[in-house]
Write a protein that holds these residues in place. Structure first.
Motif, PDB file in Angstrom:
ATOM      1  N   VAL A   1       0.844  -1.192   0.000  1.00  0.00           N
ATOM      2  CA  VAL A   1       0.000   0.000   0.000  1.00  0.00           C
ATOM      3  C   VAL A   1       0.883   1.247   0.000  1.00  0.00           C
ATOM      4  CG1 VAL A   1      -1.823   1.254   1.216  1.00  0.00           C
ATOM      5  CG2 VAL A   1      -1.786  -1.258   1.271  1.00  0.00           C
ATOM      6  N   MET A   2       0.690   2.085  -1.005  1.00  0.00           N
ATOM      7  CA  MET A   2       1.437   3.339  -1.103  1.00  0.00           C
ATOM      8  C   MET A   2       0.577   4.461  -0.526  1.00  0.00           C
ATOM      9  SD  MET A   2       4.164   2.200  -2.318  1.00  0.00           S
ATOM     10  CE  MET A   2       5.045   3.718  -2.526  1.00  0.00           C
ATOM     11  N   VAL A   3       1.211   5.340   0.263  1.00  0.00           N
ATOM     12  CA  VAL A   3       0.493   6.433   0.919  1.00  0.00           C
ATOM     13  C   VAL A   3       1.305   7.730   0.812  1.00  0.00           C
ATOM     14  CG1 VAL A   3      -0.631   4.901   2.584  1.00  0.00           C
ATOM     15  CG2 VAL A   3       1.511   5.989   3.190  1.00  0.00           C
ATOM     16  N   GLU A   4       0.610   8.823   1.068  1.00  0.00           N
ATOM     17  CA  GLU A   4       1.287  10.104   1.272  1.00  0.00           C
ATOM     18  C   GLU A   4       0.816  10.635   2.603  1.00  0.00           C
ATOM     19  OE1 GLU A   4      -1.697  13.175  -1.053  1.00  0.00           O
ATOM     20  OE2 GLU A   4       0.049  12.387  -2.119  1.00  0.00           O
ATOM     21  N   GLN A   5       1.727  11.246   3.344  1.00  0.00           N
ATOM     22  CA  GLN A   5       1.382  11.763   4.656  1.00  0.00           C
ATOM     23  C   GLN A   5       0.511  13.002   4.482  1.00  0.00           C
ATOM     24  OE1 GLN A   5       4.646  11.790   7.324  1.00  0.00           O
ATOM     25  NE2 GLN A   5       3.469  12.659   9.009  1.00  0.00           N
ATOM     26  N   ALA A   6      -0.627  13.036   5.152  1.00  0.00           N
ATOM     27  CA  ALA A   6      -1.545  14.169   5.079  1.00  0.00           C
ATOM     28  C   ALA A   6      -1.162  15.198   6.133  1.00  0.00           C
ATOM     29  CB  ALA A   6      -2.980  13.679   5.299  1.00  0.00           C
ATOM     30  N   ALA A   7      -1.590  16.410   5.900  1.00  0.00           N
ATOM     31  CA  ALA A   7      -1.286  17.514   6.828  1.00  0.00           C
ATOM     32  C   ALA A   7      -2.171  17.478   8.042  1.00  0.00           C
ATOM     33  CB  ALA A   7      -1.440  18.837   6.112  1.00  0.00           C
TER      34      ALA A   7
END
Length: 79
Positions: A73-79
């Motif tokens: 699972v690829m993610v991006e860190q949210a603010a």
């Protein structure tokens, strides 16, 4: 980044699920469970030995995933 690299309790957004080979059943199952683009996700716990498994919350549902499964699972860190 991979879901396994997301810091504990940090909010993230799913950007995709990577197939490790053609017809990857685990990746397909993760998509069916809700690991789809734009879905909010966070790591809410880690196992005592080698941080395996990971307790993942996606929406209001929690899953225990092996590190090898969560690494798809690829993610991006949210603010």
């Amino acid at each position: 980044m991979k879901l396994t690299e997301l810091p504990a309790f940090a909010p993230g957004l799913v950007t995709g699920v990577i197939d490790t080979h053609d017809g990857d059943l685990i990746s397909n199952r993760l998509r069916e469970l809700g690991f789809v683009d734009g879905e909010p996700v966070r790591v809410v716990g880690r196992g005592p030995i080698g941080a395996d498994p990971l307790l993942i919350q996606i929406g209001f549902t929690r899953f225990a995933l092996r590190r090898s499964e969560a690494a798809r699972v690829m993610v991006e860190q949210a603010a």
